[in-house]
Scaffold this active site. Structure first.
Site, mmCIF file in Angstrom:
data_model
loop_
_atom_site.group_PDB
_atom_site.id
_atom_site.type_symbol
_atom_site.label_atom_id
_atom_site.label_comp_id
_atom_site.label_asym_id
_atom_site.label_seq_id
_atom_site.Cartn_x
_atom_site.Cartn_y
_atom_site.Cartn_z
ATOM 1 N N TYR A 112 -1.184 -1.758 -23.826
ATOM 2 C CA TYR A 112 -0.980 -2.648 -22.673
ATOM 3 C C TYR A 112 -1.510 -4.046 -22.993
ATOM 4 C CZ TYR A 112 -1.518 -4.632 -17.992
ATOM 5 O OH TYR A 112 -1.454 -5.461 -16.886
ATOM 6 N N SER A 134 -1.524 -10.871 -18.133
ATOM 7 C CA SER A 134 -2.814 -10.279 -17.753
ATOM 8 C C SER A 134 -3.904 -10.920 -18.590
ATOM 9 C CB SER A 134 -2.792 -8.773 -18.025
ATOM 10 O OG SER A 134 -4.093 -8.234 -17.879
HETATM 11 N N1 LIG Z 1 -2.976 -4.946 -10.544
HETATM 12 C C1 LIG Z 1 -3.679 -5.577 -11.498
HETATM 13 O O1 LIG Z 1 -4.933 -5.555 -11.521
HETATM 14 C C2 LIG Z 1 -2.954 -6.368 -12.555
HETATM 15 C C3 LIG Z 1 -3.725 -7.161 -13.407
HETATM 16 C C4 LIG Z 1 -3.092 -7.903 -14.394
HETATM 17 C C5 LIG Z 1 -1.718 -7.865 -14.517
HETATM 18 N N2 LIG Z 1 -0.986 -7.077 -13.669
HETATM 19 C C6 LIG Z 1 0.459 -7.079 -13.866
HETATM 20 O O2 LIG Z 1 1.115 -7.359 -12.655
HETATM 21 C C7 LIG Z 1 2.382 -6.716 -12.626
HETATM 22 C C8 LIG Z 1 2.508 -5.932 -11.332
HETATM 23 O O3 LIG Z 1 1.433 -5.014 -11.241
HETATM 24 P P1 LIG Z 1 1.012 -4.322 -9.857
HETATM 25 O O4 LIG Z 1 -0.432 -4.062 -9.957
HETATM 26 O O5 LIG Z 1 1.555 -5.077 -8.713
HETATM 27 O O6 LIG Z 1 1.754 -2.920 -10.018
HETATM 28 P P2 LIG Z 1 2.455 -1.932 -8.965
HETATM 29 O O7 LIG Z 1 1.908 -2.129 -7.603
HETATM 30 O O8 LIG Z 1 2.359 -0.602 -9.614
HETATM 31 O O9 LIG Z 1 3.978 -2.427 -8.981
HETATM 32 C C9 LIG Z 1 4.718 -2.354 -10.132
HETATM 33 C C10 LIG Z 1 6.146 -2.714 -9.804
HETATM 34 O O10 LIG Z 1 6.879 -2.767 -11.036
HETATM 35 C C11 LIG Z 1 8.014 -1.916 -10.921
HETATM 36 N N3 LIG Z 1 8.403 -1.437 -12.235
HETATM 37 C C12 LIG Z 1 7.713 -0.673 -13.101
HETATM 38 N N4 LIG Z 1 8.421 -0.461 -14.225
HETATM 39 C C13 LIG Z 1 9.580 -1.132 -14.056
HETATM 40 C C14 LIG Z 1 10.736 -1.307 -14.848
HETATM 41 N N5 LIG Z 1 10.847 -0.725 -16.048
HETATM 42 N N6 LIG Z 1 11.774 -2.054 -14.361
HETATM 43 C C15 LIG Z 1 11.689 -2.621 -13.127
HETATM 44 N N7 LIG Z 1 10.617 -2.480 -12.332
HETATM 45 C C16 LIG Z 1 9.592 -1.746 -12.786
HETATM 46 C C17 LIG Z 1 7.561 -0.828 -9.975
HETATM 47 O O11 LIG Z 1 8.681 -0.137 -9.455
HETATM 48 P P3 LIG Z 1 8.682 1.482 -9.321
HETATM 49 O O12 LIG Z 1 7.679 1.779 -8.233
HETATM 50 O O13 LIG Z 1 10.073 1.800 -8.940
HETATM 51 O O14 LIG Z 1 8.246 2.020 -10.654
HETATM 52 C C18 LIG Z 1 6.823 -1.666 -8.929
HETATM 53 O O15 LIG Z 1 7.747 -2.312 -8.087
HETATM 54 C C19 LIG Z 1 2.454 -5.860 -13.894
HETATM 55 O O16 LIG Z 1 3.175 -6.551 -14.882
HETATM 56 C C20 LIG Z 1 0.998 -5.725 -14.297
HETATM 57 O O17 LIG Z 1 0.860 -5.541 -15.685
HETATM 58 C C21 LIG Z 1 -1.574 -6.324 -12.693
#
Ligand SMILES: NC(=O)c1ccc[n+]([C@@H]2O[C@H](COP(=O)([O-])OP(=O)(O)OC[C@H]3O[C@@H](n4cnc5c(N)ncnc54)[C@H](OP(=O)(O)O)[C@@H]3O)[C@@H](O)[C@H]2O)c1
Length: 254
Positions: free
Chosen positions: A164, A151
């Site tokens: 985070y 991130s």
């Molecule tokens: N969205 C943003 O703006 C953003 C920005 C920068 C970085 N990111 C990074 O991108 C990644 C994905 O984010 P997203 O926004 O796509 O989130 P999301 O839509 O909430 O999806 C998160 C995914 O991770 C899974 N997960 C959570 N904890 C886990 C664990 N302990 N073991 C295995 N799977 C797990 C969730 O499964 P469950 O539903 O079963 O919990 C879900 O499939 C993260 O690492 C986040 O930090 C996101």
């Protein structure tokens, strides 16, 4: 490994390659699973709680399977890798996308109890390391890659909470530390997204409006934006130890 002079159009071909994407039932992980599958990969979809969504996605893709598991639990990590190898006999690319946070204003130090720190670091940092270590034994044979989804919170003083942001800074550094050890066959890179529209940020209206106003590219990202960068790093055979910001240019503005 491709040679100088290969046809450029084949550079993104993942035919027959196995891609394991953690946290891929929704959001960015889902976009990576869809894009790599569209480029011919066999894909492992994973999540912890959203098992139905994960199974549905795997059923939709040409050649995919769903494996439930929490990346912070060593037994789950081993099972995830073992089931992948049992099905396809190899792993070519690991994408450490699973992540968690808790939204806490940065000034609120009192809210940062040890449990908050431990859960976030456990999933984001320890989970990424455990997955990488377990996959490494299988990645080398054909040359392979690890891509960590970090991130811009790991690059700037921003993000949903201090733990985070610290976890993502640790991942950016872990990316370089591991890349420095696992060549020449294995590469490790990171994609550092800015604000991306996913279920995670669905109700962050103010933040989306701020990015639309201030970022040079005038919008939040979508999962596909991150997936394209991730695919690019997977197939960039002379790139390792890099952290690529995919943020619409927002970090250019502070
Ligand atoms: N969205 C943003 O703006 C953003 C920005 C920068 C970085 N990111 C990074 O991108 C990644 C994905 O984010 P997203 O926004 O796509 O989130 P999301 O839509 O909430 O999806 C998160 C995914 O991770 C899974 N997960 C959570 N904890 C886990 C664990 N302990 N073991 C295995 N799977 C797990 C969730 O499964 P469950 O539903 O079963 O919990 C879900 O499939 C993260 O690492 C986040 O930090 C996101």
């Amino acid at each position: 490994m491709s040679q100088v002079g290969d046809t450029p159009s084949r550079a993104f071909d993942l035919d027959g390659q196995v891609v394991l994407v953690t946290g891929s039932s929704t959001g960015i992980g889902e976009a990576i699973a869809r894009l790599t599958a569209a480029h011919g990969a066999k894909v492992v979809v994973n999540s912890v709680r959203s098992t139905e969504a994960g199974q549905r996605l795997a059923a939709e893709l040409d050649d995919a399977m769903y494996v439930q598991g929490d990346v912070s639990l060593p037994d789950d990590v081993d099972r995830l890798v073992e089931e992948t190898v049992a099905r396809w006999g190899r792993i070519d690319h690991l994408v450490n996308n699973a992540g968690t946070t808790q939204v806490i204003p940065h000034h609120d130090f009192d809210a940062l109890e040890p449990d908050v720190w431990r859960r976030i670091l456990d999933v984001n940092v320890v989970g990424t390391f455990l997955m990488s270590r377990a996959a490494l034994a299988h990645l080398g044979e054909n040359g392979g890659s690890i891509t960590n989804i970090t991130s811009i919170a790991g690059l700037r003083q921003v993000g949903s909470s201090i733990p985070y942001a610290v976890s993502k800074a640790a991942l950016n550094h872990l990316t370089k530390l591991m890349a420095n050890q696992v060549g020449p066959k294995i590469r490790v890179n990171a994609v550092a997204p800015g604000l991306i529209k996913t279920p995670w940020t669905a109700d962050w209206d103010e933040a989306h409006a701020r990015v639309a106003e201030t970022a040079p590219l005038k919008r939040s990202g979508v999962g596909h934006d991150v997936a394209v960068a991730c695919l690019g790093l997977m197939v960039s055979e002379y790139t390792t130890g890099q952290v690529l910001a995919v943020d619409g240019g927002v970090t250019l503005r502070g």
